[in-house]
Design a protein around this motif. Sequence first.
Motif, short mmCIF file in Angstrom:
data_model
loop_
_atom_site.label_atom_id
_atom_site.label_comp_id
_atom_site.label_asym_id
_atom_site.label_seq_id
_atom_site.Cartn_x
_atom_site.Cartn_y
_atom_site.Cartn_z
N VAL A 87 -142.03 49.09 -56.22
CA VAL A 87 -143.21 49.21 -55.35
C VAL A 87 -144.45 48.72 -56.09
CG1 VAL A 87 -144.76 50.86 -54.23
CG2 VAL A 87 -142.31 51.08 -53.92
N LEU A 88 -144.59 49.10 -57.35
CA LEU A 88 -145.75 48.67 -58.13
C LEU A 88 -145.75 47.16 -58.37
CD1 LEU A 88 -146.03 51.54 -60.75
CD2 LEU A 88 -147.58 51.05 -58.85
N VAL A 89 -144.60 46.58 -58.63
CA VAL A 89 -144.52 45.13 -58.86
C VAL A 89 -144.84 44.37 -57.57
CG1 VAL A 89 -142.93 43.22 -59.38
CG2 VAL A 89 -142.96 45.26 -60.83
N SER A 90 -144.21 44.75 -56.48
CA SER A 90 -144.47 44.04 -55.22
C SER A 90 -145.89 44.27 -54.74
CB SER A 90 -143.46 44.44 -54.15
OG SER A 90 -143.56 45.81 -53.84
N GLY A 91 -146.39 45.50 -54.88
CA GLY A 91 -147.77 45.78 -54.49
C GLY A 91 -148.78 45.10 -55.40
N GLY A 92 -148.49 45.06 -56.69
CA GLY A 92 -149.39 44.38 -57.62
C GLY A 92 -149.47 42.89 -57.34
N PHE A 116 -142.07 34.62 -53.18
CA PHE A 116 -141.32 35.61 -52.40
C PHE A 116 -141.98 36.98 -52.45
CE2 PHE A 116 -139.70 36.21 -56.62
CZ PHE A 116 -139.38 37.55 -56.71
N LEU A 117 -142.80 37.22 -53.46
CA LEU A 117 -143.52 38.50 -53.54
C LEU A 117 -144.78 38.52 -52.70
CD1 LEU A 117 -143.28 39.33 -57.35
CD2 LEU A 117 -142.10 40.48 -55.49
N THR A 118 -145.39 37.36 -52.48
CA THR A 118 -146.70 37.34 -51.83
C THR A 118 -146.72 36.63 -50.49
OG1 THR A 118 -147.28 35.33 -53.06
CG2 THR A 118 -147.89 37.44 -54.05
N ASP A 119 -145.62 36.04 -50.06
CA ASP A 119 -145.63 35.34 -48.77
C ASP A 119 -145.80 36.30 -47.60
OD1 ASP A 119 -145.40 32.89 -49.93
OD2 ASP A 119 -143.23 32.74 -49.66
N SER A 120 -145.20 37.47 -47.69
CA SER A 120 -145.33 38.48 -46.65
C SER A 120 -145.23 39.86 -47.28
CB SER A 120 -144.25 38.30 -45.57
OG SER A 120 -142.99 38.66 -46.11
N THR A 121 -145.42 40.85 -46.47
CA THR A 121 -145.38 42.23 -46.97
C THR A 121 -144.00 42.86 -46.81
OG1 THR A 121 -146.12 43.07 -44.84
CG2 THR A 121 -147.82 42.61 -46.49
N HIS A 122 -143.01 42.12 -46.35
CA HIS A 122 -141.70 42.69 -46.06
C HIS A 122 -141.05 43.35 -47.27
CE1 HIS A 122 -141.91 41.18 -42.05
NE2 HIS A 122 -141.92 39.92 -42.43
N LEU A 123 -141.08 42.68 -48.42
CA LEU A 123 -140.47 43.24 -49.62
C LEU A 123 -141.17 44.53 -50.02
CD1 LEU A 123 -138.48 43.02 -52.00
CD2 LEU A 123 -140.25 41.75 -53.20
N HIS A 124 -142.49 44.53 -49.99
CA HIS A 124 -143.26 45.71 -50.38
C HIS A 124 -143.00 46.87 -49.42
CE1 HIS A 124 -146.38 48.02 -52.27
NE2 HIS A 124 -147.07 48.11 -51.15
N ILE A 125 -143.00 46.60 -48.14
CA ILE A 125 -142.76 47.65 -47.16
C ILE A 125 -141.35 48.20 -47.31
CG2 ILE A 125 -142.49 48.12 -44.69
CD1 ILE A 125 -144.85 46.17 -44.25
N THR A 126 -140.38 47.34 -47.52
CA THR A 126 -139.00 47.79 -47.71
C THR A 126 -138.88 48.70 -48.93
OG1 THR A 126 -138.18 45.76 -46.71
CG2 THR A 126 -136.62 47.02 -48.03
N THR A 127 -139.52 48.33 -50.03
CA THR A 127 -139.40 49.14 -51.24
C THR A 127 -140.06 50.49 -51.06
OG1 THR A 127 -141.35 48.06 -52.21
CG2 THR A 127 -139.18 47.21 -52.83
N TRP A 128 -141.24 50.56 -50.42
CA TRP A 128 -141.86 51.89 -50.31
C TRP A 128 -141.20 52.75 -49.25
CZ3 TRP A 128 -144.05 53.10 -45.71
CH2 TRP A 128 -144.78 52.15 -45.00
N VAL A 129 -140.59 52.14 -48.23
CA VAL A 129 -139.85 52.94 -47.26
C VAL A 129 -138.61 53.56 -47.92
CG1 VAL A 129 -138.41 52.80 -45.18
CG2 VAL A 129 -140.68 51.79 -45.18
N ILE A 130 -137.88 52.76 -48.70
CA ILE A 130 -136.73 53.29 -49.42
C ILE A 130 -137.17 54.35 -50.42
CG2 ILE A 130 -134.88 52.71 -51.05
CD1 ILE A 130 -134.68 49.99 -49.59
#
Length: 118
Positions: free
Chosen positions: A46-51, A3-17
């Motif tokens: 952001v660091l966890v999802s980006g990492g 769920f962390l690496t399938d797409s960038t949606h989680l990462h984008i959501t966290t950095w937008v918030i």
Amino acid sequence: MGFLTDSTHLHITTWVIALILFFIAATGITKSKAVHMVLRLFYILVLVSGGALFFQWRVNYEYDIKFLLGILLIGMMEMILVRQKKNKPAGLFWALFAIILFATLFYGLKLQMGFDLF
């Protein structure tokens, strides 16, 4: 960890918030410490999802640059908030923040997992 690496949606959501919370805290709309503490939680997210994306999709040096820019961006955000809290000038950090934000977004959108804007 799919769920962390399938797409960038989680990462984008966290950095937008995180950016929204940063601007709320930086403009002083609320003087609450809670906003800053929640923002720090989002730094970690952001660091966890980006990492996770970094270690899954890293294929060339551009991912290293994007990762470094992301860490520098979080550093600039924190420096701005701390300097404003201590009533010290933060103009240089605002300029660096704008430059690093632009570079980070450019690299993030340009890479393979990013959107096809460029």
